[in-house]
Write a protein that holds these residues in place. Structure first.
Motif, PDB file in Angstrom:
ATOM      1  N   PRO A 116       0.832  -1.214   0.000  1.00 45.15           N
ATOM      2  CA  PRO A 116       0.000   0.000   0.000  1.00 45.15           C
ATOM      3  C   PRO A 116       0.861   1.256   0.000  1.00 45.15           C
ATOM      4  O   PRO A 116       2.000   1.264   0.489  1.00 45.15           O
ATOM      5  CB  PRO A 116      -0.810  -0.129   1.300  1.00 45.15           C
ATOM      6  N   GLY A 117       0.309   2.316  -0.558  1.00 43.88           N
ATOM      7  CA  GLY A 117       1.029   3.582  -0.602  1.00 43.88           C
ATOM      8  C   GLY A 117       1.071   4.253   0.758  1.00 43.88           C
ATOM      9  O   GLY A 117       0.180   4.086   1.602  1.00 43.88           O
ATOM     10  N   THR A 118       2.105   5.024   0.979  1.00 42.77           N
ATOM     11  CA  THR A 118       2.321   5.732   2.233  1.00 42.77           C
ATOM     12  C   THR A 118       2.565   7.210   1.948  1.00 42.77           C
ATOM     13  O   THR A 118       2.911   7.577   0.815  1.00 42.77           O
ATOM     14  CB  THR A 118       3.521   5.138   2.997  1.00 42.77           C
ATOM     15  N   PRO A 119       2.410   8.079   2.961  1.00 45.77           N
ATOM     16  CA  PRO A 119       2.736   9.500   2.755  1.00 45.77           C
ATOM     17  C   PRO A 119       4.188   9.715   2.327  1.00 45.77           C
ATOM     18  O   PRO A 119       4.479  10.669   1.591  1.00 45.77           O
ATOM     19  CB  PRO A 119       2.451  10.123   4.122  1.00 45.77           C
ATOM     20  N   GLY A 120       5.095   8.845   2.751  1.00 49.08           N
ATOM     21  CA  GLY A 120       6.488   8.972   2.325  1.00 49.08           C
ATOM     22  C   GLY A 120       6.664   8.783   0.832  1.00 49.08           C
ATOM     23  O   GLY A 120       7.572   9.387   0.228  1.00 49.08           O
ATOM     24  N   ASP A 121       5.818   7.953   0.211  1.00 52.00           N
ATOM     25  CA  ASP A 121       5.896   7.780  -1.247  1.00 52.00           C
ATOM     26  C   ASP A 121       5.560   9.073  -1.974  1.00 52.00           C
ATOM     27  O   ASP A 121       6.216   9.443  -2.958  1.00 52.00           O
ATOM     28  CB  ASP A 121       4.944   6.667  -1.682  1.00 52.00           C
ATOM     29  N   LEU A 122       4.533   9.786  -1.509  1.00 50.23           N
ATOM     30  CA  LEU A 122       4.172  11.053  -2.134  1.00 50.23           C
ATOM     31  C   LEU A 122       5.248  12.113  -1.902  1.00 50.23           C
ATOM     32  O   LEU A 122       5.575  12.884  -2.823  1.00 50.23           O
ATOM     33  CB  LEU A 122       2.837  11.542  -1.579  1.00 50.23           C
ATOM     34  N   GLN A 123       5.824  12.131  -0.717  1.00 46.26           N
ATOM     35  CA  GLN A 123       6.900  13.092  -0.436  1.00 46.26           C
ATOM     36  C   GLN A 123       8.105  12.844  -1.340  1.00 46.26           C
ATOM     37  O   GLN A 123       8.729  13.794  -1.845  1.00 46.26           O
ATOM     38  CB  GLN A 123       7.332  12.984   1.036  1.00 46.26           C
ATOM     39  N   GLN A 124       8.422  11.577  -1.568  1.00 48.30           N
ATOM     40  CA  GLN A 124       9.566  11.253  -2.418  1.00 48.30           C
ATOM     41  C   GLN A 124       9.295  11.621  -3.871  1.00 48.30           C
ATOM     42  O   GLN A 124      10.194  12.114  -4.578  1.00 48.30           O
ATOM     43  CB  GLN A 124       9.883   9.757  -2.311  1.00 48.30           C
ATOM     44  N   ILE A 126       7.431  14.069  -4.877  1.00 49.47           N
ATOM     45  CA  ILE A 126       7.530  15.527  -4.963  1.00 49.47           C
ATOM     46  C   ILE A 126       8.985  15.967  -5.078  1.00 49.47           C
ATOM     47  O   ILE A 126       9.333  16.842  -5.883  1.00 49.47           O
ATOM     48  CB  ILE A 126       6.847  16.176  -3.734  1.00 49.47           C
ATOM     49  N   LYS A 127       9.859  15.344  -4.312  1.00 48.32           N
ATOM     50  CA  LYS A 127      11.285  15.687  -4.383  1.00 48.32           C
ATOM     51  C   LYS A 127      11.876  15.326  -5.739  1.00 48.32           C
ATOM     52  O   LYS A 127      12.636  16.099  -6.321  1.00 48.32           O
ATOM     53  CB  LYS A 127      12.050  14.969  -3.267  1.00 48.32           C
ATOM     54  N   ASP A 128      11.549  14.154  -6.236  1.00 47.83           N
ATOM     55  CA  ASP A 128      12.091  13.727  -7.527  1.00 47.83           C
ATOM     56  C   ASP A 128      11.589  14.609  -8.674  1.00 47.83           C
ATOM     57  O   ASP A 128      12.326  14.876  -9.630  1.00 47.83           O
ATOM     58  CB  ASP A 128      11.709  12.271  -7.796  1.00 47.83           C
ATOM     59  N   HIS A 129      10.366  15.063  -8.585  1.00 51.52           N
ATOM     60  CA  HIS A 129       9.792  15.865  -9.669  1.00 51.52           C
ATOM     61  C   HIS A 129      10.385  17.268  -9.714  1.00 51.52           C
ATOM     62  O   HIS A 129      10.652  17.804 -10.797  1.00 51.52           O
ATOM     63  CB  HIS A 129       8.276  15.945  -9.493  1.00 51.52           C
ATOM     64  N   TYR A 130      10.615  17.870  -8.560  1.00 53.95           N
ATOM     65  CA  TYR A 130      11.080  19.258  -8.517  1.00 53.95           C
ATOM     66  C   TYR A 130      12.584  19.398  -8.287  1.00 53.95           C
ATOM     67  O   TYR A 130      13.082  20.511  -8.195  1.00 53.95           O
ATOM     68  CB  TYR A 130      10.343  20.016  -7.406  1.00 53.95           C
ATOM     69  N   SER A 131      13.298  18.295  -8.191  1.00 53.46           N
ATOM     70  CA  SER A 131      14.735  18.383  -7.898  1.00 53.46           C
ATOM     71  C   SER A 131      15.520  19.049  -9.024  1.00 53.46           C
ATOM     72  O   SER A 131      16.525  19.724  -8.781  1.00 53.46           O
ATOM     73  CB  SER A 131      15.307  16.990  -7.634  1.00 53.46           C
ATOM     74  N   GLY A 132      15.076  18.896 -10.283  1.00 49.01           N
ATOM     75  CA  GLY A 132      15.799  19.472 -11.405  1.00 49.01           C
ATOM     76  C   GLY A 132      15.467  20.924 -11.691  1.00 49.01           C
ATOM     77  O   GLY A 132      16.207  21.597 -12.418  1.00 49.01           O
ATOM     78  N   SER A 133      14.390  21.453 -11.123  1.00 52.66           N
ATOM     79  CA  SER A 133      13.967  22.824 -11.418  1.00 52.66           C
ATOM     80  C   SER A 133      13.914  23.735 -10.194  1.00 52.66           C
ATOM     81  O   SER A 133      13.718  24.935 -10.343  1.00 52.66           O
ATOM     82  CB  SER A 133      12.572  22.809 -12.068  1.00 52.66           C
ATOM     83  N   ARG A 134      14.088  23.212  -9.015  1.00 48.71           N
ATOM     84  CA  ARG A 134      14.018  24.013  -7.796  1.00 48.71           C
ATOM     85  C   ARG A 134      15.351  23.939  -7.049  1.00 48.71           C
ATOM     86  O   ARG A 134      16.095  22.951  -7.164  1.00 48.71           O
ATOM     87  CB  ARG A 134      12.892  23.518  -6.889  1.00 48.71           C
ATOM     88  N   SER A 135      15.623  24.999  -6.295  1.00 47.49           N
ATOM     89  CA  SER A 135      16.830  25.027  -5.462  1.00 47.49           C
ATOM     90  C   SER A 135      16.607  24.211  -4.187  1.00 47.49           C
ATOM     91  O   SER A 135      15.503  23.720  -3.915  1.00 47.49           O
ATOM     92  CB  SER A 135      17.197  26.475  -5.125  1.00 47.49           C
ATOM     93  N   VAL A 136      17.661  24.096  -3.392  1.00 48.04           N
ATOM     94  CA  VAL A 136      17.575  23.309  -2.161  1.00 48.04           C
ATOM     95  C   VAL A 136      16.599  23.954  -1.183  1.00 48.04           C
ATOM     96  O   VAL A 136      15.812  23.271  -0.504  1.00 48.04           O
ATOM     97  CB  VAL A 136      18.978  23.165  -1.534  1.00 48.04           C
ATOM     98  N   ILE A 137      16.629  25.271  -1.100  1.00 46.75           N
ATOM     99  CA  ILE A 137      15.724  25.983  -0.185  1.00 46.75           C
ATOM    100  C   ILE A 137      14.278  25.822  -0.630  1.00 46.75           C
ATOM    101  O   ILE A 137      13.370  25.613   0.198  1.00 46.75           O
ATOM    102  CB  ILE A 137      16.114  27.475  -0.116  1.00 46.75           C
ATOM    103  N   GLU A 138      14.026  25.907  -1.925  1.00 46.90           N
ATOM    104  CA  GLU A 138      12.668  25.737  -2.437  1.00 46.90           C
ATOM    105  C   GLU A 138      12.162  24.319  -2.226  1.00 46.90           C
ATOM    106  O   GLU A 138      10.969  24.110  -1.978  1.00 46.90           O
ATOM    107  CB  GLU A 138      12.622  26.100  -3.917  1.00 46.90           C
TER     108      GLU A 138
END
Length: 306
Positions: A116-124, A126-138
């Protein structure tokens, strides 16, 4: 006869047995051609070397030609061997086959039980999707608090039982909601067919609540915008692409929204979940950028994974 130089005396003489007249006519002509007759005795005589050459040539002409031997008659033809070389596979072809095997989800699921899916899966995601276009602070600002996540489905619930668990006060919320162009609960899924299945399974939960279909199949955006403007809707079920389009055209307001439920664990015929499809995943994140992140941080919106 002797005085007549024109007569060929050797032909008119009777040939005796064993006499020189029995010699081959060709051989006699060659001898006469090589040596001058008695009529031309006044001419220059050949030297000893020339005589030796003449005799050698005569021997070569009269020498019997040897018959070819059996070895020379039989011509042996050795068969030629032909080798065919197979074309070697290139590295790109082998890599393609390996990549194709890795992409098959059915083989992986056949060997392992679905989780089953967990909140950690959604958090991960989000990080993978925005890692190439957002800075570390963002990226740190995009981290959602744990308090905004509801209990995830453990694959034992139906949709109605899961919604009753995460929203026990649904009847009270439904009665107090009176705003148009808004809904209290949104359920996002991957297709229109799946949305119809979810709507049919809501009968035990919705009660007197009004449910609206929010997908693009045979329904125009303008018709949905007019419907939201004229009526009060409590619950909406649809795809992220159409929900995002309604928000863009100001047909749907997300501020009164209390619950956003993802149809996370369901798989289609190709065994893909909603967030496994690139097009759906992209539309989900575009919708989250339209105010969902800020609503989650203010704790006015709760997220659920069904």
């Amino acid at each position: 006869m002797a005085d007549d130089l024109g007569d060929e005396w050797w032909e008119s003489q009777p040939a005796a047995a064993g006499s020189p007249a029995r010699l081959n006519k060709d051989f006699i002509i060659r001898v006469l051609w090589r040596r001058p007759s008695s009529r031309n005795s006044s001419g220059p005589k050949p030297s000893g070397d020339e005589e030796g050459r003449d005799t050698e040539m005569m021997q070569q002409d009269t020498a019997p030609v040897p018959e070819p031997s059996q070895e020379t008659k039989q011509v042996t033809v050795t068969p030629m061997e032909c080798f065919l070389t197979q074309a070697k596979e290139t590295k790109e072809e082998t890599r393609k086959t390996k990549k194709w095997k890795k992409k098959k989800i059915s083989e992986i699921l056949a060997k392992s039980e679905p989780k089953p899916g967990t909140p950690g899966d959604l958090q991960q995601l989000i990080k993978d999707h925005y890692s190439g276009s957002r800075s570390v602070i963002e990226l740190e600002e995009l981290n959602l608090p744990d308090s905004c996540f509801l209990k995830a489905n453990d694959l034992t619930h139906s949709l109605s039982s899961y919604l009753k668990e995460i929203c026990p006060k649904w009847v009270k919320l439904r009665k107090t909601h009176s705003e148009k162009k808004s809904v209290l609960m949104l359920i996002m899924c991957s297709s229109a067919v799946r949305a119809l299945e979810l709507i049919r399974s809501l009968t035990a939960f919705k009660g007197d609540a009004k449910v609206m279909k929010l997908f693009a199949k045979h329904i125009k955006v303008r018709e949905q915008v007019k419907f939201l403007e004229n009526r009060v809707i409590h619950l909406g079920v649809g795809t992220p692409g159409r929900i995002k389009e309604l928000v863009k055209q100001d047909g749907l307001n997300l501020n009164p929204l209390k619950f956003l439920v993802f149809d996370w664990n369901w798989r289609d015929q190709k065994l893909r979940r909603m967030m496994d499809i690139p097009e759906i995943r992209k539309e989900v994140f575009e919708l989250l950028d339209m105010g969902v992140f800020s609503l989650c941080k203010s704790e006015s919106l709760k997220l659920g994974l069904f």
